[in-house]
Design a protein around this motif. Sequence first.
Motif, mmCIF file in Angstrom:
data_model
loop_
_atom_site.group_PDB
_atom_site.id
_atom_site.type_symbol
_atom_site.label_atom_id
_atom_site.label_comp_id
_atom_site.label_asym_id
_atom_site.label_seq_id
_atom_site.Cartn_x
_atom_site.Cartn_y
_atom_site.Cartn_z
ATOM 1 N N LEU A 283 -15.611 33.917 20.427
ATOM 2 C CA LEU A 283 -14.387 33.558 21.135
ATOM 3 C C LEU A 283 -13.220 34.274 20.474
ATOM 4 N N GLY A 284 -12.405 34.935 21.271
ATOM 5 C CA GLY A 284 -11.275 35.660 20.726
ATOM 6 C C GLY A 284 -10.122 34.742 20.391
ATOM 7 N N ALA A 285 -9.303 35.151 19.442
ATOM 8 C CA ALA A 285 -8.107 34.393 19.089
ATOM 9 C C ALA A 285 -7.261 34.149 20.340
ATOM 10 N N GLY A 286 -6.796 32.931 20.489
ATOM 11 C CA GLY A 286 -6.039 32.570 21.681
ATOM 12 C C GLY A 286 -6.878 31.915 22.751
ATOM 13 N N THR A 287 -8.160 31.684 22.472
ATOM 14 C CA THR A 287 -9.003 30.938 23.405
ATOM 15 C C THR A 287 -8.523 29.492 23.468
ATOM 16 N N ILE A 288 -8.390 28.958 24.672
ATOM 17 C CA ILE A 288 -7.986 27.565 24.868
ATOM 18 C C ILE A 288 -9.213 26.765 25.308
ATOM 19 N N ILE A 289 -9.471 25.678 24.609
ATOM 20 C CA ILE A 289 -10.579 24.779 24.933
ATOM 21 C C ILE A 289 -9.990 23.424 25.315
ATOM 22 N N GLY A 290 -10.317 22.947 26.514
ATOM 23 C CA GLY A 290 -9.828 21.655 26.983
ATOM 24 C C GLY A 290 -10.851 20.560 26.782
ATOM 25 N N SER A 291 -10.356 19.330 26.689
ATOM 26 C CA SER A 291 -11.226 18.175 26.459
ATOM 27 C C SER A 291 -11.864 17.632 27.728
ATOM 28 N N GLY A 292 -11.340 18.025 28.874
ATOM 29 C CA GLY A 292 -11.659 17.295 30.090
ATOM 30 C C GLY A 292 -10.763 16.072 30.180
#
Length: 337
Positions: free
Chosen positions: A254-263
């Motif tokens: 995953l590249g820097a700046g990847t956003i991961i959401g919780s749902g």
Amino acid sequence: MKLASLKHGRDGKPVIVSKDLTRYTDATRIAPTLQAALDDWERVEPDLRALAQSLESGAAPVERFHERDCASPLPRAYQWADGSAYINHVELVRKARGAEVPDSFYDDPLMYQGGSDSFLGPRDDIVMPTDEGWGIDMEAEIAVITGDVPMGVNPDDAAQHIRLVMLVNDVSLRGLIPGELAKGFGFFQSKPSSAFTPCAVTPDELGDAWDGGALHLPLLVRYNGEEFGQANAGVDLTFNFPQLISHAAKSRPLGAGTIIGSGTVSNKLGGGPGKPVRDGGAGYSCIAEIRMIETIRDGAPKTSFMKFGDTVEIKMKDKDGHSIFGSIEQKVSRYEE
């Protein structure tokens, strides 16, 4: 440390915001954009923190901070992937579609890859074409921004790659979802542009409310000016952020700046599906859930999905009652060419 991007060009102007959200100082001398800062985080973070300390002590030049001037912290990102940390939400929404929850969902996160090229600002309207029948819904969630994450990272190591935390309104078009999922390729048209809070904060800014993988505070949602949700983001959590990051990085870095959401943040109540705030419950972080509860209770949903002119506000307060990230405040408006 609280970071924001003022609206400026495509990628915003990075600023550091005071803890009380009243002042900011320009950070462009350290990095031209927040994405650039994330790309070079190990080198620039000490400089950003020094500037943040100068801001708090009054040693840095400041201007008045207005949340309405903000783009989302990353106005566009290299990647946005949204997970399913709260299985209660998955259970309710799938029941609303007449679908069962596979056993694997309880130990293997559900995740989709969303569009990240046109995020909305926290005060931008949710602009839709003329058809309200698409089932416009808000989804209040927690999100993290990562640094570079190696492929195959395990959950124990994934936590160290979390750089920033923020809130998100992951807009969904419920009327389009069943048809898209039936094709077997997942969401696309049913997931329009999302919006994020004015500020993204470093995990240490959250104090003991952050345990390294989850945020233990109520997520506050107001719909058309009335209290709609106050589900605690640290309760009824099936997967924490290190687990979601590890899942996303199973077969790719995953590249820097990847956003991961919780749902969508979702709490049960006494083992049941929950109840509205007005009835003493934690309420809901999306309309689909209350419609499912109404169906269970009354045999049919009564609450409509969002219509033109409807408003939603999403924010979170610390233990002293102060806003942490600023607030998402959006209105549904009609798209005009």
